[in-house]
Design a protein around this motif. Structure first.
Motif, PDB file in Angstrom:
ATOM      1  N   GLY A  69     -12.105  -6.060   3.729  1.00  0.00           N
ATOM      2  CA  GLY A  69     -12.366  -5.428   5.012  1.00  0.00           C
ATOM      3  C   GLY A  69     -11.735  -4.045   5.095  1.00  0.00           C
ATOM      4  N   ALA A  70     -11.038  -3.791   6.193  1.00  0.00           N
ATOM      5  CA  ALA A  70     -10.428  -2.476   6.413  1.00  0.00           C
ATOM      6  C   ALA A  70      -9.292  -2.196   5.443  1.00  0.00           C
ATOM      7  CB  ALA A  70      -9.919  -2.377   7.843  1.00  0.00           C
ATOM      8  N   TRP A  71      -8.699  -3.246   4.864  1.00  0.00           N
ATOM      9  CA  TRP A  71      -7.564  -3.028   3.969  1.00  0.00           C
ATOM     10  C   TRP A  71      -7.977  -2.312   2.686  1.00  0.00           C
ATOM     11  CZ3 TRP A  71      -2.505  -3.557   4.982  1.00  0.00           C
ATOM     12  CH2 TRP A  71      -2.170  -4.216   6.165  1.00  0.00           C
ATOM     13  N   GLY A  72      -9.186  -2.550   2.237  1.00  0.00           N
ATOM     14  CA  GLY A  72      -9.668  -1.818   1.074  1.00  0.00           C
ATOM     15  C   GLY A  72      -9.792  -0.334   1.357  1.00  0.00           C
ATOM     16  N   TRP A  73     -10.281  -0.010   2.547  1.00  0.00           N
ATOM     17  CA  TRP A  73     -10.428   1.401   2.898  1.00  0.00           C
ATOM     18  C   TRP A  73      -9.078   2.038   3.202  1.00  0.00           C
ATOM     19  CZ3 TRP A  73     -14.600   2.732   0.925  1.00  0.00           C
ATOM     20  CH2 TRP A  73     -15.723   1.894   0.956  1.00  0.00           C
ATOM     21  N   LYS A  74      -8.107   1.225   3.623  1.00  0.00           N
ATOM     22  CA  LYS A  74      -6.746   1.752   3.767  1.00  0.00           C
ATOM     23  C   LYS A  74      -6.175   2.149   2.405  1.00  0.00           C
ATOM     24  CE  LYS A  74      -5.514  -0.861   7.943  1.00  0.00           C
ATOM     25  NZ  LYS A  74      -4.635  -1.919   8.513  1.00  0.00           N
ATOM     26  N   ALA A  75      -6.456   1.325   1.392  1.00  0.00           N
ATOM     27  CA  ALA A  75      -6.003   1.665   0.038  1.00  0.00           C
ATOM     28  C   ALA A  75      -6.662   2.958  -0.437  1.00  0.00           C
ATOM     29  CB  ALA A  75      -6.320   0.515  -0.920  1.00  0.00           C
ATOM     30  N   GLY A 114      -7.901   5.304   1.492  1.00  0.00           N
ATOM     31  CA  GLY A 114      -7.360   6.396   2.298  1.00  0.00           C
ATOM     32  C   GLY A 114      -5.991   6.842   1.818  1.00  0.00           C
ATOM     33  N   THR A 115      -5.203   5.889   1.317  1.00  0.00           N
ATOM     34  CA  THR A 115      -3.869   6.227   0.818  1.00  0.00           C
ATOM     35  C   THR A 115      -3.952   7.184  -0.361  1.00  0.00           C
ATOM     36  OG1 THR A 115      -2.974   4.088   1.547  1.00  0.00           O
ATOM     37  CG2 THR A 115      -1.742   5.288  -0.149  1.00  0.00           C
ATOM     38  N   LEU A 161       0.832  -1.206   0.000  1.00  0.00           N
ATOM     39  CA  LEU A 161       0.000   0.000   0.000  1.00  0.00           C
ATOM     40  C   LEU A 161       0.866   1.255   0.000  1.00  0.00           C
ATOM     41  CD1 LEU A 161      -2.918  -0.794   2.496  1.00  0.00           C
ATOM     42  CD2 LEU A 161      -2.925  -0.922   0.003  1.00  0.00           C
ATOM     43  N   GLY A 162       1.936   1.220   0.795  1.00  0.00           N
ATOM     44  CA  GLY A 162       2.836   2.367   0.823  1.00  0.00           C
ATOM     45  C   GLY A 162       3.499   2.604  -0.520  1.00  0.00           C
ATOM     46  N   LEU A 163       3.909   1.507  -1.183  1.00  0.00           N
ATOM     47  CA  LEU A 163       4.520   1.637  -2.501  1.00  0.00           C
ATOM     48  C   LEU A 163       3.511   2.193  -3.503  1.00  0.00           C
ATOM     49  CD1 LEU A 163       7.052   1.162  -4.195  1.00  0.00           C
ATOM     50  CD2 LEU A 163       6.235  -1.172  -4.636  1.00  0.00           C
ATOM     51  N   GLY A 164       2.265   1.738  -3.396  1.00  0.00           N
ATOM     52  CA  GLY A 164       1.224   2.280  -4.261  1.00  0.00           C
ATOM     53  C   GLY A 164       1.016   3.766  -4.031  1.00  0.00           C
ATOM     54  N   GLY A 165       1.089   4.182  -2.767  1.00  0.00           N
ATOM     55  CA  GLY A 165       0.956   5.599  -2.462  1.00  0.00           C
ATOM     56  C   GLY A 165       2.083   6.428  -3.053  1.00  0.00           C
ATOM     57  N   VAL A 166       3.303   5.892  -3.020  1.00  0.00           N
ATOM     58  CA  VAL A 166       4.451   6.605  -3.597  1.00  0.00           C
ATOM     59  C   VAL A 166       4.279   6.754  -5.108  1.00  0.00           C
ATOM     60  CG1 VAL A 166       6.926   6.465  -4.056  1.00  0.00           C
ATOM     61  CG2 VAL A 166       6.050   5.920  -1.778  1.00  0.00           C
ATOM     62  N   PHE A 167       3.875   5.672  -5.767  1.00  0.00           N
ATOM     63  CA  PHE A 167       3.670   5.743  -7.214  1.00  0.00           C
ATOM     64  C   PHE A 167       2.538   6.711  -7.561  1.00  0.00           C
ATOM     65  CE2 PHE A 167       6.524   2.264  -7.579  1.00  0.00           C
ATOM     66  CZ  PHE A 167       6.888   2.177  -8.916  1.00  0.00           C
ATOM     67  N   TYR A 168       1.515   6.737  -6.724  1.00  0.00           N
ATOM     68  CA  TYR A 168       0.410   7.659  -6.995  1.00  0.00           C
ATOM     69  C   TYR A 168       0.845   9.108  -6.789  1.00  0.00           C
ATOM     70  CZ  TYR A 168      -4.296   9.568  -7.118  1.00  0.00           C
ATOM     71  OH  TYR A 168      -5.414  10.292  -7.452  1.00  0.00           O
ATOM     72  N   LEU A 169       1.699   9.344  -5.816  1.00  0.00           N
ATOM     73  CA  LEU A 169       2.243  10.689  -5.614  1.00  0.00           C
ATOM     74  C   LEU A 169       3.047  11.123  -6.832  1.00  0.00           C
ATOM     75  CD1 LEU A 169       2.725  13.105  -3.710  1.00  0.00           C
ATOM     76  CD2 LEU A 169       4.714  11.870  -2.807  1.00  0.00           C
ATOM     77  N   LEU A 170       3.826  10.209  -7.391  1.00  0.00           N
ATOM     78  CA  LEU A 170       4.590  10.519  -8.600  1.00  0.00           C
ATOM     79  C   LEU A 170       3.660  10.770  -9.787  1.00  0.00           C
ATOM     80  CD1 LEU A 170       7.440   7.862  -8.227  1.00  0.00           C
ATOM     81  CD2 LEU A 170       7.620  10.331  -7.855  1.00  0.00           C
ATOM     82  N   ALA A 171       2.554  10.022  -9.844  1.00  0.00           N
ATOM     83  CA  ALA A 171       1.597  10.214 -10.941  1.00  0.00           C
ATOM     84  C   ALA A 171       0.979  11.606 -10.886  1.00  0.00           C
ATOM     85  CB  ALA A 171       0.505   9.143 -10.877  1.00  0.00           C
ATOM     86  N   LEU A 172       0.540  12.023  -9.703  1.00  0.00           N
ATOM     87  CA  LEU A 172      -0.075  13.346  -9.572  1.00  0.00           C
ATOM     88  C   LEU A 172       0.953  14.463  -9.699  1.00  0.00           C
ATOM     89  CD1 LEU A 172      -2.712  12.882  -6.724  1.00  0.00           C
ATOM     90  CD2 LEU A 172      -3.112  13.181  -9.165  1.00  0.00           C
TER      91      LEU A 172
END
Length: 435
Positions: A282-288, A290-291, A246-257
């Motif tokens: 469950g909560a992991w989907g909402w964590k994604a 939220g990221t 999830l953290g790696l996905g957040g980093v890539f999304y930051l680079l995308a924006l």
């Protein structure tokens, strides 16, 4: 991928970089900033063209190329070419992961089909293939399926033959099964052909001509590449319940924006995905979710605080003056038969025009064949629903701007997935000897 080798002549295209005015302005901005030594200015202000956009990653990428290659055009175009390959590779992994979630029977083959189709579109090869009629591809696909899988004459088509020539009759020791309804079998075959037709028609009409040669398309290339990989890592993190992904996905999304604004539409897409998989994740989907939401808020805050909020003259010029045209273009992009309304409105009740007007018959046949798309959508609604949401949401803000081909690059993944599934569904129905 090997298909991208066909685009290498575009990398070596002789057109100088400064032949394009936007590219010339960008090169001047990098030169005046001192190359990479002045790159920090783009993280705290406007980007290279200074027209009101916060794109530090795209600016840094252009500055890096300038440092490595000077003003050698092939270096900048090589980077664009490599970004295409990374996007196609990311599309393979993302589609495969999503197809598994949707319980598609052949996720690997589907992912490969999407990656190949996207590569054909990226490199412009679909422009060459599109010179042939869509019906030519439908016929070739049908014949290939028939020869490859030994398609037999359907039972209802054998009626009327001499008994000695019929292969559908049961032997005295066999139990005769109820004969299928011929009308239903022909209807199913019609739906399969309709899905094939629209899948090929939409897939082959899309091709890009400037993504490699035109340096400013770097924004869309970077934004799309980072977006595809971001969603893949987020999906994997939620599925495997691993915060690192999830953290790696957040980093890539930051680079995308940081490269382009269009990926902001991934926030509702990830939210819809989290809602769809709420029982499994469950909560992991909402964590994604939220990221990506937090990353979106961060970039939006930087944009508002570092740049003027009043639209620039360029931004005002890009907006289309009327809503009618954009809405019509938007609906036609998603549902092609919707573009026929102007034609039928002009015809009105004068249907006798169909006796001499080929366009009318083309529109009518196309609309009827679209029933196959609806049938395929119903049978694969989990998979095609996601593809349609991706296509619809990422294209929505761009529909209200004057058109540039790179606006379609991020939405293209959803559209290509939709088209490949249509072709696969139509081929499968024919292969299963329907009728």
């Amino acid at each position: 991928m090997l298909l991208h080798a066909f685009a290498l002549p575009q990398v070596l295209h002789p057109t100088p970089l400064r032949a394009d005015s936007d590219t010339a302005v960008m090169l001047n901005a990098v030169r005046d900033a001192g190359g990479l030594t002045g790159a920090w200015r783009w993280f705290v202000g406007d980007w290279l063209l200074e027209n009101g956009f916060y794109r530090p990653i795209s600016s840094f990428s252009i500055a890096l190329d300038y440092t490595l290659y000077g003003e050698a055009a092939w270096g900048f175009r090589l980077t664009n070419w490599l970004l295409m390959i990374l996007t196609a590779l990311g599309a393979f992994f993302l589609v495969r992961a999503y197809a598994r979630l949707a319980q598609y029977p052949s996720p690997n083959w589907l992912a490969l089909g999407v990656a190949v189709a996207l590569s054909l579109q990226q490199t412009g090869l679909t422009a060459w293939l599109g010179n042939r009629s869509t019906w030519w591809f439908v016929a070739v696909a049908t014949l290939f399926i028939g020869f490859r899988h030994g398609l037999q004459i359907p039972r209802f088509a054998q009626r009327g033959k001499p008994l000695a020539q019929r292969t559908d009759l049961a032997s005295p020791t066999e139990v005769r099964e109820p004969s299928p309804d011929p009308s239903r079998q022909w209807a199913l075959l019609f739906l399969a052909i309709g899905a094939l037709f629209w899948g090929f028609d939409r897939l082959l009409e899309t091709h890009y001509t400037r993504l490699i040669i035109w340096v400013p398309s770097r924004t869309a290339l970077l934004g799309t590449m980072f977006s595809v990989w971001a969603v893949y890592w987020l999906l994997r993190g939620a599925s495997e319940r691993r915060g690192g992904w999830l953290g790696l996905g957040g980093v890539f999304y930051l680079l995308a924006l940081g490269s382009y604004e269009q990926p902001i539409m991934l926030v509702p897409i990830v939210g819809a995905l989290a809602f769809w998989r709420r029982r499994e994740w469950g909560a992991w989907g909402w964590k994604a979710f939220g990221t990506v939401a937090l990353v979106g808020i961060l970039v939006l805050t930087l944009r508002v605080s570092l740049l003027p909020t009043e639209p620039t003259r360029y931004q005002q010029q890009q907006l289309r003056s009327s809503l009618t045209g954009p809405l019509s273009a938007y609906l036609t992009e998603l549902i092609p038969p919707a573009g026929q309304w102007q034609y039928w409105a002009s015809v009105g009740g004068n249907l006798e025009i169909l006796l001499v007007d080929k366009q009318g018959w083309d529109n009518l046949v196309g609309a009827l064949l679209y029933l196959g798309v609806l049938g395929a959508f119903w049978r694969n609604r989990a998979l095609l629903g996601g593809a349609l949401v991706w296509h619809a949401l990422t294209f929505l803000p761009m529909a209200f701007l004057h058109f540039f081909e790179h606006y379609m690059y991020l939405p293209q993944l959803g559209k290509t997935l939709f088209d490949v599934v249509l072709i696969a569904w139509g081929a499968t129905r024919i292969q299963s000897k329907l009728p």
